[in-house]
Design an enzyme around this catalytic site. Structure first.
Site, PDB file in Angstrom:
ATOM      1  N   ALA A 179       0.847  -1.204   0.000  1.00 40.65           N
ATOM      2  CA  ALA A 179       0.000   0.000   0.000  1.00 40.65           C
ATOM      3  C   ALA A 179       0.871   1.238   0.000  1.00 40.65           C
ATOM      4  O   ALA A 179       0.730   2.116   0.846  1.00 40.65           O
ATOM      5  CB  ALA A 179      -0.922  -0.021   1.217  1.00 40.65           C
ATOM      6  N   GLY A 180       1.801   1.305  -0.954  1.00 39.91           N
ATOM      7  CA  GLY A 180       2.736   2.424  -0.979  1.00 39.91           C
ATOM      8  C   GLY A 180       2.372   3.473  -2.003  1.00 39.91           C
ATOM      9  O   GLY A 180       1.190   3.642  -2.360  1.00 39.91           O
ATOM     10  N   THR A 205      11.273  -2.841  -4.128  1.00 36.19           N
ATOM     11  CA  THR A 205      12.360  -3.617  -4.724  1.00 36.19           C
ATOM     12  C   THR A 205      13.629  -2.756  -4.639  1.00 36.19           C
ATOM     13  O   THR A 205      14.149  -2.302  -5.649  1.00 36.19           O
ATOM     14  CB  THR A 205      12.045  -3.952  -6.196  1.00 36.19           C
ATOM     15  OG1 THR A 205      11.618  -2.747  -6.861  1.00 36.19           O
ATOM     16  CG2 THR A 205      10.954  -4.990  -6.306  1.00 36.19           C
ATOM     17  N   THR A 226       8.781  -2.542  -9.925  1.00 34.34           N
ATOM     18  CA  THR A 226       9.833  -2.568 -10.944  1.00 34.34           C
ATOM     19  C   THR A 226      10.829  -3.662 -10.558  1.00 34.34           C
ATOM     20  O   THR A 226      11.359  -3.650  -9.445  1.00 34.34           O
ATOM     21  CB  THR A 226      10.544  -1.204 -10.999  1.00 34.34           C
ATOM     22  OG1 THR A 226       9.558  -0.200 -11.225  1.00 34.34           O
ATOM     23  CG2 THR A 226      11.573  -1.168 -12.115  1.00 34.34           C
ATOM     24  N   GLU A 277       4.538   0.133 -13.681  1.00 37.05           N
ATOM     25  CA  GLU A 277       3.809   1.393 -13.490  1.00 37.05           C
ATOM     26  C   GLU A 277       4.690   2.575 -13.897  1.00 37.05           C
ATOM     27  O   GLU A 277       5.844   2.635 -13.520  1.00 37.05           O
ATOM     28  CB  GLU A 277       3.400   1.516 -12.015  1.00 37.05           C
ATOM     29  CG  GLU A 277       2.545   2.731 -11.730  1.00 37.05           C
ATOM     30  CD  GLU A 277       1.396   2.872 -12.714  1.00 37.05           C
ATOM     31  OE1 GLU A 277       0.561   1.957 -12.794  1.00 37.05           O
ATOM     32  OE2 GLU A 277       1.344   3.890 -13.432  1.00 37.05           O
ATOM     33  N   ALA A 308      15.780   4.744 -17.266  1.00 33.60           N
ATOM     34  CA  ALA A 308      17.166   5.068 -17.626  1.00 33.60           C
ATOM     35  C   ALA A 308      17.186   6.193 -18.667  1.00 33.60           C
ATOM     36  O   ALA A 308      17.985   7.131 -18.574  1.00 33.60           O
ATOM     37  CB  ALA A 308      17.874   3.824 -18.152  1.00 33.60           C
ATOM     38  N   CYS A 329      13.167   5.934  -7.782  1.00 33.64           N
ATOM     39  CA  CYS A 329      13.264   5.056  -8.949  1.00 33.64           C
ATOM     40  C   CYS A 329      14.535   5.197  -9.770  1.00 33.64           C
ATOM     41  O   CYS A 329      15.179   4.187 -10.075  1.00 33.64           O
ATOM     42  CB  CYS A 329      12.061   5.285  -9.859  1.00 33.64           C
ATOM     43  SG  CYS A 329      10.527   4.792  -9.073  1.00 33.64           S
TER      44      CYS A 329
HETATM   45  P1  NAD Z   1       6.597   1.839  -1.015  1.00 33.48           P
HETATM   46  O1  NAD Z   1       7.728   1.580  -0.114  1.00 33.48           O
HETATM   47  O2  NAD Z   1       5.894   3.143  -0.920  1.00 33.48           O
HETATM   48  O3  NAD Z   1       5.478   0.702  -0.788  1.00 33.48           O
HETATM   49  C1  NAD Z   1       5.759  -0.652  -0.711  1.00 33.48           C
HETATM   50  C2  NAD Z   1       4.910  -1.258   0.401  1.00 33.48           C
HETATM   51  O4  NAD Z   1       5.021  -2.679   0.345  1.00 33.48           O
HETATM   52  C3  NAD Z   1       5.321  -0.856   1.830  1.00 33.48           C
HETATM   53  O5  NAD Z   1       4.247  -0.198   2.470  1.00 33.48           O
HETATM   54  C4  NAD Z   1       5.681  -2.180   2.512  1.00 33.48           C
HETATM   55  O6  NAD Z   1       5.278  -2.234   3.876  1.00 33.48           O
HETATM   56  C5  NAD Z   1       4.895  -3.169   1.673  1.00 33.48           C
HETATM   57  N1  NAD Z   1       5.411  -4.541   1.746  1.00 33.48           N
HETATM   58  C6  NAD Z   1       6.693  -4.965   1.608  1.00 33.48           C
HETATM   59  N2  NAD Z   1       6.744  -6.307   1.681  1.00 33.48           N
HETATM   60  C7  NAD Z   1       5.468  -6.731   1.858  1.00 33.48           C
HETATM   61  C8  NAD Z   1       4.866  -8.029   2.000  1.00 33.48           C
HETATM   62  N3  NAD Z   1       5.600  -9.141   1.926  1.00 33.48           N
HETATM   63  N4  NAD Z   1       3.527  -8.092   2.185  1.00 33.48           N
HETATM   64  C9  NAD Z   1       2.775  -6.974   2.249  1.00 33.48           C
HETATM   65  N5  NAD Z   1       3.280  -5.726   2.110  1.00 33.48           N
HETATM   66  C10 NAD Z   1       4.612  -5.613   1.914  1.00 33.48           C
HETATM   67  O7  NAD Z   1       7.106   1.590  -2.497  1.00 33.48           O
HETATM   68  P2  NAD Z   1       6.528   2.245  -3.855  1.00 33.48           P
HETATM   69  O8  NAD Z   1       7.135   3.570  -4.086  1.00 33.48           O
HETATM   70  O9  NAD Z   1       5.044   2.098  -3.876  1.00 33.48           O
HETATM   71  O10 NAD Z   1       7.183   1.273  -4.932  1.00 33.48           O
HETATM   72  C11 NAD Z   1       6.738  -0.050  -5.089  1.00 33.48           C
HETATM   73  C12 NAD Z   1       7.323  -0.595  -6.373  1.00 33.48           C
HETATM   74  O11 NAD Z   1       6.862   0.178  -7.483  1.00 33.48           O
HETATM   75  C13 NAD Z   1       8.850  -0.550  -6.448  1.00 33.48           C
HETATM   76  O12 NAD Z   1       9.293  -1.683  -7.141  1.00 33.48           O
HETATM   77  C14 NAD Z   1       9.117   0.694  -7.258  1.00 33.48           C
HETATM   78  O13 NAD Z   1      10.335   0.623  -7.952  1.00 33.48           O
HETATM   79  C15 NAD Z   1       7.967   0.694  -8.235  1.00 33.48           C
HETATM   80  N6  NAD Z   1       7.593   2.009  -8.751  1.00 33.48           N
HETATM   81  C16 NAD Z   1       7.573   3.104  -7.949  1.00 33.48           C
HETATM   82  C17 NAD Z   1       7.173   4.331  -8.449  1.00 33.48           C
HETATM   83  C18 NAD Z   1       7.131   5.560  -7.584  1.00 33.48           C
HETATM   84  O14 NAD Z   1       6.964   6.648  -8.113  1.00 33.48           O
HETATM   85  N7  NAD Z   1       7.277   5.457  -6.278  1.00 33.48           N
HETATM   86  C19 NAD Z   1       6.756   4.436  -9.781  1.00 33.48           C
HETATM   87  C20 NAD Z   1       6.773   3.296 -10.585  1.00 33.48           C
HETATM   88  C21 NAD Z   1       7.187   2.089 -10.045  1.00 33.48           C
HETATM   89  C1  UDX Z   2       9.958   8.676 -12.305  1.00 27.60           C
HETATM   90  C2  UDX Z   2       9.409   8.498 -13.733  1.00 27.60           C
HETATM   91  O1  UDX Z   2       9.172   9.792 -14.309  1.00 27.60           O
HETATM   92  C3  UDX Z   2       8.125   7.679 -13.708  1.00 27.60           C
HETATM   93  O2  UDX Z   2       7.669   7.443 -15.039  1.00 27.60           O
HETATM   94  C4  UDX Z   2       8.407   6.363 -13.014  1.00 27.60           C
HETATM   95  O3  UDX Z   2       7.229   5.593 -12.940  1.00 27.60           O
HETATM   96  C5  UDX Z   2       8.950   6.608 -11.623  1.00 27.60           C
HETATM   97  O4  UDX Z   2      10.137   7.414 -11.696  1.00 27.60           O
HETATM   98  P1  UDX Z   2       9.347  10.237 -10.246  1.00 27.60           P
HETATM   99  O5  UDX Z   2      10.663   9.787  -9.732  1.00 27.60           O
HETATM  100  O6  UDX Z   2       8.168  10.133  -9.379  1.00 27.60           O
HETATM  101  O7  UDX Z   2       8.989   9.437 -11.585  1.00 27.60           O
HETATM  102  O8  UDX Z   2       9.459  11.782 -10.695  1.00 27.60           O
HETATM  103  P2  UDX Z   2      10.074  12.518 -11.977  1.00 27.60           P
HETATM  104  O9  UDX Z   2       9.132  13.566 -12.372  1.00 27.60           O
HETATM  105  O10 UDX Z   2      10.516  11.582 -13.013  1.00 27.60           O
HETATM  106  O11 UDX Z   2      11.356  13.245 -11.361  1.00 27.60           O
HETATM  107  C6  UDX Z   2      12.491  12.522 -10.926  1.00 27.60           C
HETATM  108  C7  UDX Z   2      13.584  13.480 -10.515  1.00 27.60           C
HETATM  109  O12 UDX Z   2      14.109  14.158 -11.650  1.00 27.60           O
HETATM  110  C8  UDX Z   2      13.122  14.579  -9.557  1.00 27.60           C
HETATM  111  O13 UDX Z   2      14.110  14.799  -8.582  1.00 27.60           O
HETATM  112  C9  UDX Z   2      12.962  15.783 -10.456  1.00 27.60           C
HETATM  113  O14 UDX Z   2      13.084  17.001  -9.771  1.00 27.60           O
HETATM  114  C10 UDX Z   2      14.112  15.564 -11.422  1.00 27.60           C
HETATM  115  N1  UDX Z   2      13.932  16.245 -12.713  1.00 27.60           N
HETATM  116  C11 UDX Z   2      12.882  15.921 -13.511  1.00 27.60           C
HETATM  117  C12 UDX Z   2      14.875  17.189 -13.136  1.00 27.60           C
HETATM  118  O15 UDX Z   2      15.838  17.462 -12.424  1.00 27.60           O
HETATM  119  N2  UDX Z   2      14.700  17.789 -14.347  1.00 27.60           N
HETATM  120  C13 UDX Z   2      13.664  17.490 -15.182  1.00 27.60           C
HETATM  121  O16 UDX Z   2      13.579  18.068 -16.274  1.00 27.60           O
HETATM  122  C14 UDX Z   2      12.720  16.533 -14.740  1.00 27.60           C
END
Ligand code: NAD
Ligand code: UDX
Length: 481
Positions: free
Chosen positions: A9-10, A88, A128, A157, A221, A272
C-alpha cells in the site's frame, strides 16, 4: 467480475488501486500491507502519502469497492488477480550490494501467495523488477502451489509522484507483458479488460514478459539520462556564459528531442531513477556487457557530480568555508507536490554542507522534522526498505540541523539560502524580507532555477543559478569540481 488484491500500500499500490476502484465500480479492490501504520493511514482522513487529487479519489470509493487491510492472507486468498507492488530496493549487502535489486520483499510476497491460494490466480508484477523476475516467481509458485495454476503478468507502473492521479487517469500507455501461450494471453485479456474501462485501446500495449520488464528499466534510464545530459551541459554553460534554459529550449524545439524533461537541476532524486539504473547496470554486468553497464553508470556519475558541484559552489562562493555559518535550505522533497524524500538530492547537499561544518536550517512544506532527521542519519540505500522492518538508526539530532515551519524563519541570520525543491510557493516568497534578516553578503543558490536572478541581484543578493551566466563574485571564486 474479477476480485483484485494488491500487496503493498505504498506510493504505487495505493494510488493505482484507488484509480482502478474508481473507474471499475463493480470490481472489489483490496489493498493489503504488512505495515499497520500505513493501512491505518489509508483508512483515515490523513492519507499516508501526499499526492494532489488522491484524497478525492479515495473518498469516493473507500468503503464502496476499495478497502485497505492488514489481513494480507485472507484477501490474497480470495482474489482472482493479485498485484504485487512491494518495494524492490537496492541490495545493501551480499552479492550485488549497491547495485542489484533486493527481491526479499517480492519473494516473501510470492511465497505467501503460494501458501494461501486455493484457486487459480493471475499474479501481476507492478513493482519494478529485474528482467526475468517473472521466471523466478513462476518457479516459487510452481514448487509450492498444491495444484493451483498461476499466470504471471508484467504490468510496470509509469506514474510519477506529484502527478500520480493525473498520470493514472490519462496514461501515455499501459504496458502488459505475458506468456505467449493461450493461458498467458487469456490472462493478458483479463487485465486489459480492467484498464480498457478508461484507457483508450491504442494506449494499451501488450508484449512478451521480458520486453515489459525491461521496458520499465529502460524508460527510467532514458528519462534520467536526459536530466544528466542537460545537467552536464549546465556545467559547460556556467564555464562559457551560455544559459542552460536557452540551450534546453533551443534543442527541445527539435521534434525528435522534444521540450519536456530538460530542466537542469541540482540533480535528480526519487525512489526510482538511481535504483533502476543500478539494477540495469548490474543486469548488464551479469550478461557480460560491461560497456553497456558503464554507459548507464555514467548517468548516475553525472548526477553525483552535479550534487557535489552544487555544494562546492556554495562553499567556494562563501570564502571557501561555511563552518559555523547558517545555511537555509528551502525544499527537502525530491520534487514538488510530494512529501517523498527517498534519494532526494537534498540529503547529499545537506550532508555536504554539514561535512563542511555548516549549520543547516531546513524548510519544506510537506516534510516533517522527524523525516529529515531520519534521512540525514540513514545509511545509503536503507531509505527504501520499509521503516517498520529497519533497525533503528542513529537519531541524527546531534547534527547542527534545525527544521522550521516557515521559509523566513529558516533564512533568519543565515548567510545563504539554497533552493533544492521547485515548490511553486518558493517562486513568490518575499525575498527582500529574507534579505533584510540575513547576514551580509547574502547569497541565494538556486538548484531548481525558479527565481529570477536579476531581480534578486537588484535586492542585493549574490545569486548562483544552475547553468546560468555567473556574476562577477562567482567568477572570482571558482569552484573546484
Ligand atoms: P513503497 O515503499 O511506498 O510501498 C511498498 C509497500 O510494500 C510498503 O508499504 C511495505 O510495507 C509493503 N510490503 C513490503 N513487503 C510486503 C509483503 N511481503 N507483504 C505486504 N506488504 C509488503 O514503495 P513504492 O514507491 O510504492 O514502490 C513499489 C514498487 O513500485 C517498487 O518496485 C518501485 O520501484 C515501483 N515504482 C515506484 C514508483 C514511484 O513513483 N514510487 C513508480 C513506478 C514504479
Ligand atoms: C519517475 C518516472 O518519471 C516515472 O515514469 C516512473 O514511474 C517513476 O520514476 P518520479 O521519480 O516520481 O517518476 O518523478 P520525476 O518527475 O521523473 O522526477 C524525478 C527526478 O528528476 C526529480 O528529482 C525531479 O526534480 C528531477 N527532474 C525531472 C529534473 O531534475 N529535471 C527534469 O527536467 C525533470
Amino acid at each position: 467480475m474479477v476480485k483484485i488484491c494488491c500487496i503493498g500500500a505504498g506510493y504505487v499500490g495505493g494510488p493505482t488501486m484507488a484509480v482502478i476502484a474508481l473507474k471499475c465500480p463493480d470490481v472489489e479492490v483490496v489493498v493489503v500491507d504488512i505495515s499497520e501504520a500505513r493501512i491505518a493511514g489509508w483508512n483515515s482522513d490523513r492519507l499516508p502519502i501526499y499526492e494532489p487529487g488522491l484524497d478525492d479519489v479515495v473518498k469516493r470509493c473507500r468503503g464502496r469497492n476499495l478497502f485497505f487491510s492488514t489481513d494480507v492472507e485472507r484477501y490474497v486468498g480470495e482474489a482472482d488477480v493479485v498485484f504485487v507492488s512491494v518495494n524492490t530496493p537496492t541490495k545493501t549487502r551480499g552479492l550485488g550490494a549497491g547495485k542489484a535489486a533486493d527481491l526479499t520483499y517480492w519473494e516473501s510476497a510470492a511465497r505467501m501467495i503460494a501458501d494461501v491460494s486455493r484457486s487459480d490466480k493471475i499474479v501481476v508484477e507492478k513493482s519494478t523488477v529485474p528482467v526475468k523476475t517473472a521466471e523466478a516467481i513462476e518457479k516459487i509458485l510452481a514448487h509450492n502451489g498444491r495444484g493451483v495454476r498461476y499466470q504471471i503478468l508484467s504490468n510496470p507502473e509509469f506514474l510519477a509522484e506529484g502527478t500520480a492521479v493525473r498520470d493514472l487517469f490519462a496514461p501515455d500507455r499501459v504496458l502488459i507483458g505475458g506468456r505467449e501461450t493461450p493461458e498467458g494471453q487469456a490472462a493478458v485479456k483479463v487485465l486489459k479488460g480492467v484498464y480498457a474501462r478508461w484507457v483508450p485501446e491504442d494506449r494499451i500495449i501488450t508484449t512478451n514478459l521480458w520486453s515489459a520488464e525491461l521496458s520499465k528499466l529502460a524508460a527510467n534510464a532514458f528519462l534520467a539520462q536526459r536530466i544528466s545530459s542537460v545537467n552536464a551541459i549546465s556545467a559547460l554553460c556556467e564555464a562559457t556564459g551560455a544559459d542552460v534554459a536557452e540551450v534546453a529550449c533551443s534543442i527541445g524545439k527539435d521534434s525528435r528531442i522534444g521540450p519536456r524533461f530538460l530542466s537542469a537541476s541540482v540533480g535528480f532524486g526519487g525512489s526510482c531513477f538511481q535504483k533502476d539504473i543500478l539494477n540495469l547496470v548490474y543486469i548488464c554486468e551479469c550478461y557480460g556487457l560491461p560497456e553497456v553497464a558503464e554507459y548507464w553508470r555514467q548517468v548516475i556519475g553525472i548526477n553525483d557530480y552535479q550534487k557535489s558541484r552544487f555544494v562546492n559552489r556554495v562553499v567556494s562562493s562563501m570564502f571557501n568555508t561555511v563552518a559555523g555559518k547558517k545555511v537555509a535550505v528551502l525544499g527537502f522533497a525530491f520534487k514538488k507536490d510530494t512529501g517523498d524524500t527517498r534519494e532526494t538530492p537534498a540529503i547529499d547537499v545537506c550532508r555536504g554542507l554539514l561535512g563542511d561544518k555548516a549549520v543547516v536550517s531546513i524548510y519544506d512544506p510537506q516534510v516533517t522534522e522527524e523525516q529529515v532527521r531520519r534521512d540525514l542519519a540513514m545509511r545509503k540505500f536503507d531509505w527504501d526498505h520499509p521503516r517498520h522492518l529497519q533497525p533503528v538508526g542513529e537519531p541524527g539530532d546531534q547534527q547542527p540541523v534545525a527544521v522550521t515551519t516557515d521559509a523566513y524563519e529558516a533564512a533568519r541570520d543565515a548567510h545563504a539560502v539554497c533552493i533544492l525543491t521547485e515548490w511553486e510557493d518558493f517562486r513568490s516568497l518575499d525575498y527582500r524580507r529574507m534579505y533584510d534578516v540575513m547576514q551580509k553578503p547574502a547569497f541565494v543558490f538556486d538548484g531548481r532555477n525558479i527565481v529570477d536572478p536579476e531581480k534578486l541581484r537588484d535586492i542585493g543578493f549574490i545569486v548562483y543559478a544552475i547553468g546560468k551566466p555567473l556574476d562577477q563574485w562567482l567568477k572570482d571564486m571558482p569552484a573546484v569540481a
